[in-house]
Design a protein around this motif. Structure first.
Motif, PDB file in Angstrom:
ATOM      1  N   LEU A 318      13.316   8.210   6.232  1.00 39.92           N
ATOM      2  CA  LEU A 318      12.217   7.242   6.364  1.00 39.92           C
ATOM      3  C   LEU A 318      11.124   7.522   5.345  1.00 39.92           C
ATOM      4  N   LEU A 319      10.793   8.798   5.156  1.00 41.01           N
ATOM      5  CA  LEU A 319       9.759   9.156   4.179  1.00 41.01           C
ATOM      6  C   LEU A 319      10.174   8.746   2.769  1.00 41.01           C
ATOM      7  N   PHE A 320      11.452   8.909   2.449  1.00 38.36           N
ATOM      8  CA  PHE A 320      11.897   8.525   1.106  1.00 38.36           C
ATOM      9  C   PHE A 320      11.949   7.009   0.934  1.00 38.36           C
ATOM     10  N   VAL A 321      12.206   6.291   2.007  1.00 34.43           N
ATOM     11  CA  VAL A 321      12.128   4.823   1.933  1.00 34.43           C
ATOM     12  C   VAL A 321      10.685   4.406   1.632  1.00 34.43           C
ATOM     13  N   VAL A 322       9.733   5.041   2.324  1.00 35.01           N
ATOM     14  CA  VAL A 322       8.315   4.745   2.081  1.00 35.01           C
ATOM     15  C   VAL A 322       7.935   5.135   0.657  1.00 35.01           C
ATOM     16  N   HIS A 323       8.396   6.310   0.201  1.00 40.79           N
ATOM     17  CA  HIS A 323       8.130   6.731  -1.178  1.00 40.79           C
ATOM     18  C   HIS A 323       8.624   5.679  -2.176  1.00 40.79           C
ATOM     19  N   ALA A 324       9.860   5.228  -1.978  1.00 41.50           N
ATOM     20  CA  ALA A 324      10.442   4.248  -2.905  1.00 41.50           C
ATOM     21  C   ALA A 324       9.615   2.967  -2.924  1.00 41.50           C
ATOM     22  N   ALA A 325       9.177   2.528  -1.733  1.00 39.16           N
ATOM     23  CA  ALA A 325       8.371   1.313  -1.662  1.00 39.16           C
ATOM     24  C   ALA A 325       7.048   1.486  -2.381  1.00 39.16           C
ATOM     25  N   PHE A 326       6.413   2.659  -2.213  1.00 37.17           N
ATOM     26  CA  PHE A 326       5.121   2.897  -2.859  1.00 37.17           C
ATOM     27  C   PHE A 326       5.276   3.068  -4.369  1.00 37.17           C
ATOM     28  N   ILE A 327       6.372   3.651  -4.801  1.00 36.70           N
ATOM     29  CA  ILE A 327       6.606   3.771  -6.250  1.00 36.70           C
ATOM     30  C   ILE A 327       6.741   2.383  -6.874  1.00 36.70           C
ATOM     31  N   LEU A 328       7.502   1.502  -6.217  1.00 33.10           N
ATOM     32  CA  LEU A 328       7.663   0.136  -6.726  1.00 33.10           C
ATOM     33  C   LEU A 328       6.329  -0.606  -6.718  1.00 33.10           C
ATOM     34  N   MET A 329       5.581  -0.485  -5.621  1.00 32.28           N
ATOM     35  CA  MET A 329       4.270  -1.147  -5.559  1.00 32.28           C
ATOM     36  C   MET A 329       3.334  -0.582  -6.618  1.00 32.28           C
ATOM     37  N   GLY A 330       3.403   0.734  -6.822  1.00 31.84           N
ATOM     38  CA  GLY A 330       2.514   1.379  -7.779  1.00 31.84           C
ATOM     39  C   GLY A 330       2.740   0.950  -9.208  1.00 31.84           C
ATOM     40  N   MET A 331       3.941   0.421  -9.494  1.00 32.88           N
ATOM     41  CA  MET A 331       4.227  -0.057 -10.848  1.00 32.88           C
ATOM     42  C   MET A 331       3.476  -1.340 -11.166  1.00 32.88           C
ATOM     43  N   PHE A 332       3.028  -2.039 -10.127  1.00 29.03           N
ATOM     44  CA  PHE A 332       2.405  -3.340 -10.352  1.00 29.03           C
ATOM     45  C   PHE A 332       1.031  -3.497  -9.703  1.00 29.03           C
ATOM     46  N   LEU A 333       0.689  -2.571  -8.769  1.00 29.86           N
ATOM     47  CA  LEU A 333      -0.596  -2.648  -8.091  1.00 29.86           C
ATOM     48  C   LEU A 333      -1.434  -1.425  -8.407  1.00 29.86           C
ATOM     49  N   THR A 334      -2.719  -1.550  -8.244  1.00 31.14           N
ATOM     50  CA  THR A 334      -3.593  -0.386  -8.333  1.00 31.14           C
ATOM     51  C   THR A 334      -3.521   0.394  -7.016  1.00 31.14           C
ATOM     52  N   LYS A 335      -4.202   1.528  -6.978  1.00 33.00           N
ATOM     53  CA  LYS A 335      -4.168   2.370  -5.774  1.00 33.00           C
ATOM     54  C   LYS A 335      -4.824   1.681  -4.585  1.00 33.00           C
ATOM     55  N   ALA A 336      -5.862   0.893  -4.819  1.00 37.10           N
ATOM     56  CA  ALA A 336      -6.668   0.346  -3.725  1.00 37.10           C
ATOM     57  C   ALA A 336      -5.870  -0.483  -2.719  1.00 37.10           C
ATOM     58  N   PRO A 337      -5.048  -1.474  -3.138  1.00 35.38           N
ATOM     59  CA  PRO A 337      -4.293  -2.235  -2.129  1.00 35.38           C
ATOM     60  C   PRO A 337      -3.385  -1.355  -1.287  1.00 35.38           C
ATOM     61  N   MET A 338      -2.776  -0.343  -1.893  1.00 32.52           N
ATOM     62  CA  MET A 338      -1.885   0.541  -1.138  1.00 32.52           C
ATOM     63  C   MET A 338      -2.673   1.399  -0.161  1.00 32.52           C
ATOM     64  N   MET A 339      -3.830   1.916  -0.615  1.00 32.89           N
ATOM     65  CA  MET A 339      -4.616   2.832   0.200  1.00 32.89           C
ATOM     66  C   MET A 339      -5.296   2.118   1.364  1.00 32.89           C
ATOM     67  N   TYR A 340      -5.803   0.926   1.111  1.00 30.75           N
ATOM     68  CA  TYR A 340      -6.662   0.269   2.098  1.00 30.75           C
ATOM     69  C   TYR A 340      -5.976  -0.864   2.861  1.00 30.75           C
ATOM     70  N   VAL A 341      -4.796  -1.279   2.399  1.00 31.89           N
ATOM     71  CA  VAL A 341      -4.093  -2.368   3.081  1.00 31.89           C
ATOM     72  C   VAL A 341      -2.752  -1.899   3.647  1.00 31.89           C
ATOM     73  N   VAL A 342      -1.915  -1.320   2.791  1.00 31.47           N
ATOM     74  CA  VAL A 342      -0.546  -0.984   3.191  1.00 31.47           C
ATOM     75  C   VAL A 342      -0.512   0.213   4.147  1.00 31.47           C
ATOM     76  N   ILE A 343      -1.224   1.283   3.796  1.00 33.23           N
ATOM     77  CA  ILE A 343      -1.164   2.492   4.628  1.00 33.23           C
ATOM     78  C   ILE A 343      -1.651   2.235   6.058  1.00 33.23           C
ATOM     79  N   PRO A 344      -2.824   1.588   6.258  1.00 30.38           N
ATOM     80  CA  PRO A 344      -3.240   1.330   7.650  1.00 30.38           C
ATOM     81  C   PRO A 344      -2.219   0.523   8.444  1.00 30.38           C
ATOM     82  N   ALA A 345      -1.498  -0.400   7.772  1.00 26.75           N
ATOM     83  CA  ALA A 345      -0.488  -1.200   8.475  1.00 26.75           C
ATOM     84  C   ALA A 345       0.742  -0.369   8.832  1.00 26.75           C
TER      85      ALA A 345
END
Length: 429
Positions: A318-345
């Motif tokens: 599960l952790l590696f699935v989350v890692h893969a998703a964040f790596i893909l998101m990180g290629m196109f998004l800044t840190k802020a959407p991941m930190m303040y939107v995705v993680i709380p969800a």
């Protein structure tokens, strides 16, 4: 998906694609949702404000930002750079090694990768380029990679934000980042030494014993900062918020009264810069909390939790699935959407799946830091390239070995959680 949530999602996506500031996008998305759902916007704002101010952790954020600004204005950088040069300047890689060691030390003061790279990072890049010691893109790549250590070794502003959303102990998160941060520094130093030997980068002459002693004595004041900070927290003298206030006071004593490098005008500028940066962080926190409230009302968080629990996989998978998703998101998004939107969800689902919140906090912050240097977005590359006028293409090429190395560290601390949780457990967390 309900109609109000659909309209809010469309609005959010369009605004992100247009490149508008993420804090304003999050707040305005909640307003769009409230208007289309017929909800009371003022009631939602009241709930968000009260929920935010009830958590005293958030007060530590502007205090740590202020501490870093005062240290930056107060002549601290020069003393620490001389000390780092005395330590490792004669090693293979010379000034590149100084770059990494200084990032390890400065991480105990600033807690923010962008501040490290755009502040002391510019000084280090200039040092590496002087006399054509290193190619400009390589100097920038080393600086960007080493700045990713800042939010891992305490104090860490991303860890404070994560603690706010997750409820994890700040003290445990700070301790948990020490070993991973040191591992990052060591592997980067090994990589730089290997690259320097292969590419023939220069080695600085060893400083004389008297010069080393002088550099060490001059650096004692700044070096005591992490000791006072962490010692106060773990001895029970300070809470993390009180420790942040003590750190700011100590920074003023050093910069204004002891070294006399900071004028009252410079102190005012440090306060103004801190206020601006803190306002941006609080806007992001408020926006993230408001969106999380919408997710709860619309049962989005519950659906994500149910989906995570339905996956027939281990916690590690599960952790590696989350890692893969964040790596893909990180290629196109800044840190802020991941930190303040995705993680709380995601957090409720991960908690329900039994994931250790302290372990997850460290590995996901590291993931986001590396994503900030990963193409094609690579926000840190664009920031440093813009400040130094170095083309971003060559910086990205020079950054590839560092990116691979740092993802390797992320893999190791994910597979071996004891590297993260050992110190907190030793301290009784």
């Amino acid at each position: 998906m309900s109609d109000p949530l659909m309209w809010a999602a469309i609005y959010f996506g369009v605004q992100i694609l247009l490149g508008l500031p993420i804090g304003f996008v999050m707040i305005s998305t909640v307003v769009v949702y409230a208007l289309t759902a017929g909800a009371d916007v003022s009631l939602m704002a009241e709930r968000v404000i009260f929920a935010s101010v009830e958590n005293i952790i958030v007060i530590a954020i502007p205090l740590f930002i202020f501490t870093a600004k005062v240290m930056d204005h107060g002549g601290i950088s020069e003393r620490l750079l001389t000390f780092c040069r005395a330590l490792v300047g004669h090693r293979p890689g010379g000034i590149a090694q100084v770059n990494i060691v200084s990032s390890i030390i400065f991480s105990g003061m600033s807690g923010d990768a962008t501040s490290d790279a755009s502040g002391i990072g510019q000084v280090l890049i200039k040092m590496m380029r002087d006399g054509d010691r290193y190619p400009a893109p390589y100097a920038a790549a080393v600086t960007i990679a080493s700045s990713s250590i800042g939010p891992i070794i305490p104090p860490s502003i991303p860890m404070l934000v994560y603690a706010f959303f997750s409820g994890a102990s700040v003290g445990a998160l700070f301790l948990a980042g020490i070993i991973p941060g040191l591992i990052m520094g060591v592997v980067l130093m090994v990589l730089v030494a290997w690259q320097s030997s292969r590419r023939g980068f220069p080695v600085e002459p060893r400083m004389a014993g008297a010069a080393i002693l002088t550099a060490t004595i001059k650096a004692i004041g700044p070096l005591l900062m992490p000791i006072i900070l962490l010692g106060g927290i773990y001895s029970g003298i300070f809470t993390p918020t009180e420790a942040a206030a003590a750190a700011g006071t100590y920074a003023i004593l050093l910069s204004v009264f002891l070294y006399r490098k900071t004028s009252w005008r410079a102190l005012y500028l440090a306060l103004a810069e801190s206020a601006r940066q803190s306002a941006m962080v609080f806007l992001l926190i408020g926006g993230g909390f408001a969106l999380n409230y919408v997710f709860t009302v619309e049962k989005v968080t519950g659906a994500i939790t149910a989906f995570i629990l339905s996956l027939d996989i281990s916690q590690l998978q599960l952790l590696f699935v989350v890692h893969a998703a964040f790596i893909l998101m990180g290629m196109f998004l800044t840190k802020a959407p991941m930190m303040y939107v995705v993680i709380p969800a995601l957090l409720p689902g991960l908690q329900a799946a039994g994931v250790d919140m302290v372990h997850f906090g460290v590995i996901i912050v590291l993931n986001m830091m590396v994503s900030m240097i990963t193409p094609p977005m690579g926000l840190m590359v664009f920031i440093v390239g813009g400040l130094t006028k170095i083309p971003v293409g060559p910086i990205f090429r020079e950054s590839i070995p560092f990116i691979i190395t740092l993802y390797g560290v992320m893999f190791i601390i994910t597979v071996f959680p004891g590297l993260v949780t050992w110190l907190p457990s030793l301290a009784g967390y």
